[in-house]
Design an enzyme around this catalytic site. Structure first.
Site, short mmCIF file in Angstrom:
data_model
loop_
_atom_site.label_atom_id
_atom_site.label_comp_id
_atom_site.label_asym_id
_atom_site.label_seq_id
_atom_site.Cartn_x
_atom_site.Cartn_y
_atom_site.Cartn_z
N ARG A 193 -1.51 -7.73 14.22
CA ARG A 193 -2.05 -6.76 13.26
C ARG A 193 -2.90 -7.44 12.19
O ARG A 193 -3.94 -6.93 11.80
CB ARG A 193 -0.92 -5.99 12.58
CG ARG A 193 -0.20 -5.03 13.51
CD ARG A 193 0.26 -3.77 12.81
NE ARG A 193 1.15 -3.96 11.68
CZ ARG A 193 2.46 -4.23 11.79
NH1 ARG A 193 3.00 -4.39 12.96
NH2 ARG A 193 3.21 -4.35 10.72
N ARG A 203 11.31 -2.02 11.58
CA ARG A 203 10.35 -1.27 12.38
C ARG A 203 10.09 -1.95 13.70
O ARG A 203 9.98 -3.17 13.76
CB ARG A 203 9.04 -1.14 11.60
CG ARG A 203 8.79 0.26 11.09
CD ARG A 203 7.65 0.32 10.13
NE ARG A 203 6.39 -0.13 10.73
CZ ARG A 203 5.22 -0.01 10.12
NH1 ARG A 203 5.16 0.54 8.92
NH2 ARG A 203 4.13 -0.42 10.69
N LYS A 244 0.82 -1.22 0.00
CA LYS A 244 0.00 0.00 0.00
C LYS A 244 0.85 1.26 0.00
O LYS A 244 0.58 2.19 -0.75
CB LYS A 244 -0.86 0.03 1.27
CG LYS A 244 -2.27 -0.40 1.09
CD LYS A 244 -3.03 -0.20 2.39
CE LYS A 244 -2.37 -0.93 3.50
NZ LYS A 244 -2.55 -0.48 4.85
N ARG A 302 10.50 -6.98 5.83
CA ARG A 302 10.42 -5.55 5.52
C ARG A 302 11.40 -4.74 6.37
O ARG A 302 11.55 -4.94 7.56
CB ARG A 302 9.00 -5.05 5.78
CG ARG A 302 8.88 -3.53 5.76
CD ARG A 302 7.47 -3.08 5.63
NE ARG A 302 6.75 -3.13 6.91
CZ ARG A 302 5.51 -2.67 7.05
NH1 ARG A 302 4.86 -2.19 6.02
NH2 ARG A 302 4.91 -2.73 8.22
N ARG A 347 -9.77 2.19 9.41
CA ARG A 347 -9.37 0.83 9.76
C ARG A 347 -10.47 0.13 10.54
O ARG A 347 -10.31 -1.04 10.88
CB ARG A 347 -8.13 0.90 10.65
CG ARG A 347 -6.85 0.40 10.01
CD ARG A 347 -5.79 0.47 11.09
NE ARG A 347 -4.55 -0.16 10.79
CZ ARG A 347 -3.55 0.40 10.10
NH1 ARG A 347 -3.70 1.58 9.55
NH2 ARG A 347 -2.43 -0.25 9.94
P1 ADP Z 1 1.29 -0.90 8.30
O1 ADP Z 1 2.39 -0.24 7.55
O2 ADP Z 1 1.72 -2.08 9.11
O3 ADP Z 1 0.08 -1.10 7.46
P2 ADP Z 1 0.61 1.65 9.43
O4 ADP Z 1 1.93 2.28 9.16
O5 ADP Z 1 -0.54 2.05 8.61
O6 ADP Z 1 0.78 0.06 9.45
O7 ADP Z 1 0.22 1.87 10.96
C1 ADP Z 1 1.08 1.49 12.00
C2 ADP Z 1 0.31 1.42 13.31
O8 ADP Z 1 -0.29 2.69 13.60
C3 ADP Z 1 -0.85 0.45 13.32
O9 ADP Z 1 -0.44 -0.86 13.62
C4 ADP Z 1 -1.76 1.06 14.41
O10 ADP Z 1 -1.28 0.76 15.69
C5 ADP Z 1 -1.57 2.54 14.19
N1 ADP Z 1 -2.61 3.10 13.26
C6 ADP Z 1 -2.39 3.62 12.03
N2 ADP Z 1 -3.54 4.02 11.45
C7 ADP Z 1 -4.52 3.74 12.35
C8 ADP Z 1 -5.95 3.87 12.35
N3 ADP Z 1 -6.62 4.39 11.29
N4 ADP Z 1 -6.62 3.46 13.45
C9 ADP Z 1 -5.99 2.94 14.51
N5 ADP Z 1 -4.67 2.77 14.57
C10 ADP Z 1 -3.92 3.16 13.51
#
Ligand code: ADP
Ligand code: ZN
Length: 221
Positions: A173, A162, A17, A130, A93
């Site tokens: 997750r 990360r 994404k 990653r 989300r």
């Molecule tokens: P990834 O790259 O793993 O898809 P993101 O970078 O989008 O994850 O987000 C990292 C973390 O930030 C998530 O695991 C969550 O804890 C928090 N987070 C991000 N966006 C949201 C959201 N819309 N609602 C709740 N928590 C969020």
């Protein structure tokens, strides 16, 4: 191509994404709004939000809807998002967030919700390998032969694992995704704004599929 668009990109973590959002934001000339990046910036700045978010993120949990909706509402009211649009990455989300977003975007509705579809087994593998640049967010794949310390080719920053990419946090997750985020697919399907895009292909091919889906959704029917 007409510049400007209001887009959401859904999909499992690790579906690619982030990279596709960067390309889409350049293509449509709109800001890329990543809630994960916004939270990580707050963590770096050590704000109250950052301290709280770090705890939640390290466990692979979700920050509360109230906080996330507040952040996004604020960001979408900025002039660039109002005039040109945006691509939303990592939000909504939960169904609660999607309902709040419907209200926020009632005046200027979303053009299309893209679901980047990649099966769970495949993203599990991608997430464990990653690595991410701490400064610019560029993603890399660790293959075990990289030279350390790993320096970002784009900005010279440190490429790191990360904190929330541990096997436990990744599994958590992905479970939360099935539970809380996958219902959004039905949510957007019901009001006819969803386009499912098969995300198992080369990045260029996936990008082509995504832009085709946006153009198809914007064609008057
Ligand atoms: P990834 O790259 O793993 O898809 P993101 O970078 O989008 O994850 O987000 C990292 C973390 O930030 C998530 O695991 C969550 O804890 C928090 N987070 C991000 N966006 C949201 C959201 N819309 N609602 C709740 N928590 C969020
Ligand atoms: Zn970088």
């Amino acid at each position: 191509m007409i510049p400007g668009a209001r887009l959401i990109l859904l999909g499992r973590q690790g579906a690619g994404k982030g990279t596709q959002c960067v390309r889409l934001s350049r293509h449509f000339v709109v800001p890329h709004i990543s809630t994960g990046d916004m939270l990580r910036a707050a963590v770096r700045e050590g704000t109250e939000l950052g301290v709280m978010a770090k705890r939640v993120m390290d466990e692979g949990g979700l920050v509360t809807d109230d906080i996330m909706v507040g952040l996004v509402r604020e960001r979408l009211s900025q002039p660039d998002a109002v005039s040109r649009g945006y691509i939303l990455d990592g939000f909504p989300r939960t169904v609660g967030q999607a309902q709040a977003l419907d209200e926020i975007t009632a005046v200027r509705p979303i053009d299309v919700v893209l679901d980047l579809d990649v099966p769970r087994d495949l993203v599990l593998h991608r997430l464990t390998s990653r690595r991410v640049c701490r400064d610019c967010g560029t993603n890399y794949v660790a293959d075990g032969v990289e030279k350390l310390p790993w320096i970002c080719e784009v900005c010279g920053g440190d490429v790191m694992h990360r904190d929330d990419d541990t096997p436990e946090a990744i599994a958590h997750r992905l479970d939360l995704y099935e539970e809380q985020t996958s219902p959004l697919i039905q949510y957007y399907q019901r009001n006819g704004r969803l386009a499912i895009v098969d995300g198992v292909a080369s990045p260029d091919e996936v990008f082509r599929r995504l832009t085709d889906a946006v153009e198809a959704a914007r064609r008057p029917s």
